[in-house]
Scaffold this motif. Sequence first.
Motif, PDB file in Angstrom:
ATOM      1  N   TYR A   1       0.824  -1.210   0.000  1.00 43.00           N
ATOM      2  CA  TYR A   1       0.000   0.000   0.000  1.00 43.00           C
ATOM      3  C   TYR A   1       0.861   1.265   0.000  1.00 43.00           C
ATOM      4  O   TYR A   1       0.512   2.259  -0.637  1.00 43.00           O
ATOM      5  CB  TYR A   1      -0.992  -0.008   1.170  1.00 43.00           C
ATOM      6  N   GLY A   2       2.003   1.226   0.675  1.00 39.85           N
ATOM      7  CA  GLY A   2       2.924   2.359   0.652  1.00 39.85           C
ATOM      8  C   GLY A   2       3.498   2.581  -0.737  1.00 39.85           C
ATOM      9  O   GLY A   2       3.630   3.723  -1.203  1.00 39.85           O
ATOM     10  N   THR A   3       3.825   1.486  -1.420  1.00 40.34           N
ATOM     11  CA  THR A   3       4.344   1.589  -2.787  1.00 40.34           C
ATOM     12  C   THR A   3       3.271   2.135  -3.721  1.00 40.34           C
ATOM     13  O   THR A   3       3.551   3.003  -4.556  1.00 40.34           O
ATOM     14  CB  THR A   3       4.836   0.210  -3.275  1.00 40.34           C
ATOM     15  N   LEU A   4       2.046   1.672  -3.573  1.00 38.88           N
ATOM     16  CA  LEU A   4       0.949   2.205  -4.382  1.00 38.88           C
ATOM     17  C   LEU A   4       0.764   3.701  -4.136  1.00 38.88           C
ATOM     18  O   LEU A   4       0.549   4.471  -5.083  1.00 38.88           O
ATOM     19  CB  LEU A   4      -0.350   1.453  -4.089  1.00 38.88           C
ATOM     20  N   GLN A   5       0.874   4.122  -2.885  1.00 37.56           N
ATOM     21  CA  GLN A   5       0.723   5.539  -2.571  1.00 37.56           C
ATOM     22  C   GLN A   5       1.850   6.363  -3.202  1.00 37.56           C
ATOM     23  O   GLN A   5       1.615   7.435  -3.762  1.00 37.56           O
ATOM     24  CB  GLN A   5       0.694   5.768  -1.058  1.00 37.56           C
ATOM     25  N   ARG A   6       3.082   5.840  -3.133  1.00 40.61           N
ATOM     26  CA  ARG A   6       4.213   6.552  -3.759  1.00 40.61           C
ATOM     27  C   ARG A   6       4.034   6.626  -5.275  1.00 40.61           C
ATOM     28  O   ARG A   6       4.317   7.662  -5.892  1.00 40.61           O
ATOM     29  CB  ARG A   6       5.533   5.894  -3.382  1.00 40.61           C
ATOM     30  N   HIS A   7       3.550   5.539  -5.877  1.00 42.75           N
ATOM     31  CA  HIS A   7       3.275   5.566  -7.318  1.00 42.75           C
ATOM     32  C   HIS A   7       2.168   6.563  -7.639  1.00 42.75           C
ATOM     33  O   HIS A   7       2.229   7.254  -8.656  1.00 42.75           O
ATOM     34  CB  HIS A   7       2.893   4.173  -7.825  1.00 42.75           C
TER      35      HIS A   7
END
Length: 111
Positions: free
Chosen positions: A47-53
């Motif tokens: 979810y953190g990676t999705l938010q950064r993307h």
Amino acid sequence: MVTPQMLKGVLPIVVLWSLADDDAYGYAILRKLRDAGFAGVGDASVYGTLQRHHDAGFVTSYLGDGGQGPARRYYTLTPSGRLALENARHDWHALVRAVSAVVPAAEGQIA
């Protein structure tokens, strides 16, 4: 075994790759990664990676049908995300070539 350090380096790429062919919601991406062998990947990492993307403009999201449960947030690649994925693919293949050039020579030395 995929170590946490290895995962940290490839997670942004594999999350983009997981969206290359179809939109997906976060938990489906997490399951897909775990099923592929990334057993140690955590919810917060995905979810953190999705938010950064999302912050980088590589993905956008929308609420979709959750079946019998609440609505799910689906993620889709933007044109910038597709370009980032193409660049990541190029970098990934260069890394694989470089590692492959070293590994065969070293494998005979491992006892």
